[in-house]
Design an enzyme around this catalytic site. Structure first.
Site: not given
Ligand code: BES
Ligand code: MN
Ligand code: ZN
Length: 499
Positions: A276, A287, A350
């Site tokens: 990032k 997170d 995910r």
């Protein structure tokens, strides 16, 4: 801050809170106090814009003849305005007014007009709950804050006729607030302190409340075949863990299938090799917010001894670049047997949830699974910070979740899913890839998760926009919100406690 309820009694010191309705109509108690103080309240109202409207606050300092530090007049608005949620918000406003003053004690005197349909006991309980929720602070690392700058309200007493009923209503709310606070604590904690292993030991503390806690280490996860989750953590020197919580509150005879909650617990998300940008990266300590909500929820359910069998599963990993980090293009095999081409190592949530979801349905055969995750920046583009994104394969679960969200002020908005979105995940060399195009990024993320829930009724809550707030909310100070705890507690309470 302690909240207590007793019979009506006007205090001789500290702060006093009374109420007014629309049109600055004083409650019976407010009228008495006004008389006792030589008309201090009416005079103050006359010199202000206070109209008793919903959420308005007027402070009257050092009222004559009373010994009180101040009187806070709180506006309840019209009778229809007096809802549980509005009372919580008003409690938050009252707390905010008192936090600035240096008051240590406050008394709230309730004597609502007949036109108000909400029972006084419920008003009191909800105001107390709102005050408590708003009183949260994460200040353990502030060693130099002056005592005079810190809020110090330690005791709030409520006076009302029906105090016994108020006590009863407040008791479970206090436990829910404990759960919300635990979530806020976990999410606020920096990633050098809260990493997968230390996080797992924090969760162990729930054992004291009767929650069974299992901590699965990397060796165990490897044996289970969780290549998807483990791939995310492999660049970090911190080990990854899966923690399983079980609260068995339903009567033993009921043999009910459990309800299950699954959380993304990325204790820090650098993006991995798909690193990032530096600006704002510090935010990514949050997170693990999805998992934090699951842990807080389990605490709330156990704390109030909910009559439900509930499972909480959280996947705890740190997403770091490094010599051993997963590379873009790597192919991993998930516990489900499906293979995944990792195009972008920053789409890691995910990958963690894929194995956590599969494991949960496989082992527990739950009635439904709900996962929470700070999954995509795209959901913030869609919904800003107002709604959590809701994705589901089950219309009935959607209805219940949306209703629970409305009732608690933790709102959800259903997003679409479907074949066309799913197609974006086609990989040339594996069963799927972990990202689609930029378009509809939250939806393709949901499509990815759906491939790991088997045929279980399932909902995915993307809470990237709601787990943290940069502005003060009614009952949430700036920072970690605890979003999801109240929502899911309400879902359980309203639909799954077999009442
Ligand atoms: N944890 C982030 C999601 C996120 C981003 C939350 C910004 C809050 C603010 C997640 O792991 C992530 O990085 N998602 C990527 C997905 C992309 C690579 C497909 C994103 O949203 O940019
Ligand atoms: Mn990421
Ligand atoms: Zn992430």
């Amino acid at each position: 801050m302690r909240v207590t309820f007793a019979g009506s009694a006007l205090p001789k010191k500290g702060a006093l809170v009374v109420f007014a309705a629309e049109g600055a109509v004083l409650s019976a108690a407010a009228q008495t106090v006004d008389k006792n103080t030589g008309g201090a309240i009416k005079r103050a109202i006359g010199a202000s814009r206070f109209k008793g409207s919903k959420g308005q606050i007027l402070a009257v300092s050092a009222p004559h003849n009373s010994g009180l530090s101040r009187i806070i007049v709180a506006g309840v608005g019209k009778p229809v305005d007096v809802t549980p949620l509005a009372m919580e918000a008003l409690g938050g406003k009252i707390y905010a007014a008192l936090a600035k003053t240096g008051d240590k004690e406050a008394h709230v005197e309730l004597s609502p007009a007949k036109a108000i349909k909400l029972p006084a006991a419920e008003m009191a309980a909800r105001i107390g709950y709102g005050m408590r929720l708003k009183s949260y602070r994460f200040d353990k690392y502030r060693t130099k804050e002056k005592a005079e700058d810190k809020p110090c309200l330690a005791k709030v007493s409520f006076g009302l006729k029906d105090f016994a009923a108020a006590r009863k209503l407040y008791a479970p709310l206090d436990k829910i607030a404990d759960g919300v606070f635990m979530t806020r604590d976990l999410v606020s904690e920096p990633a050098n302190v809260l990493y997968p292993e230390s996080y797992a030991s924090e969760i162990k503390a729930l054992t004291k409340l009767g929650v069974k806690v299992e901590v699965l280490d990397e060796a165990k996860l490897k044996k289970l075949g969780m290549g998807s989750l483990l791939g995310v953590g492999q660049g970090s020197i911190r080990d990854s863990f899966l923690v399983v919580m079980q609260w068995n509150g339903a009567p033993a005879s009921s043999k009910e299938a459990p309800v299950a909650f699954v959380g993304k617990g990325v204790t820090f998300d650098t993006g991995g090799i798909s690193l990032k940008p530096a600006g704002g990266m510090e935010d990514m300590k949050f997170d693990m917010g999805g998992s934090g909500a699951v842990v807080g929820l389990m605490k709330a359910l156990a704390g109030r001894k909910a009559k439900v069998n509930a499972i909480g599963v959280v996947g705890l990993v740190e997403n770091m670049p490094g010599g051993n980090a997963q590379r873009p293009g790597d192919v991993v095999t998930s516990m489900s047997g499906q293979t995944i081409e990792v195009i972008n190592t920053d789409a890691e949530g995910r990958l963690v949830l894929a194995d956590a979801l599969w494991y949960t349905q496989d082992r527990f055969k739950p009635k439904f699974m709900i996962n929470l995750a700070t999954l995509t920046g795209a959901i913030i583009v869609s919904l800003a910070h107002e709604y959590g994104g809701l994705f589901s394969n089950d219309d009935d679960l959607v209805k219940k979740l949306v209703a629970a969200g409305e009732a608690e002020g933790e709102k959800l908005w259903r997003m679409p899913m479907g074949e066309v979105y799913d197609k974006q995940l086609t990989s040339q060399i594996a069963d799927m890839k972990n990202v689609g195009t930029r378009d509809g990024g939250s939806i393709t993320a949901a499509q990815f998760l759906k491939r790991f829930v088997n045929d279980v009724p399932w909902a995915h809550l993307d809470i990237a926009g709601t787990a943290w707030t940069k502005t003060e909310l009614d009952t949430v100070p700036k920072g970690a919100t605890g979003y999801g705890v109240r929502l899911l507690n309400r879902l359980v309470e309203d639909y799954f406690e077999g009442k």
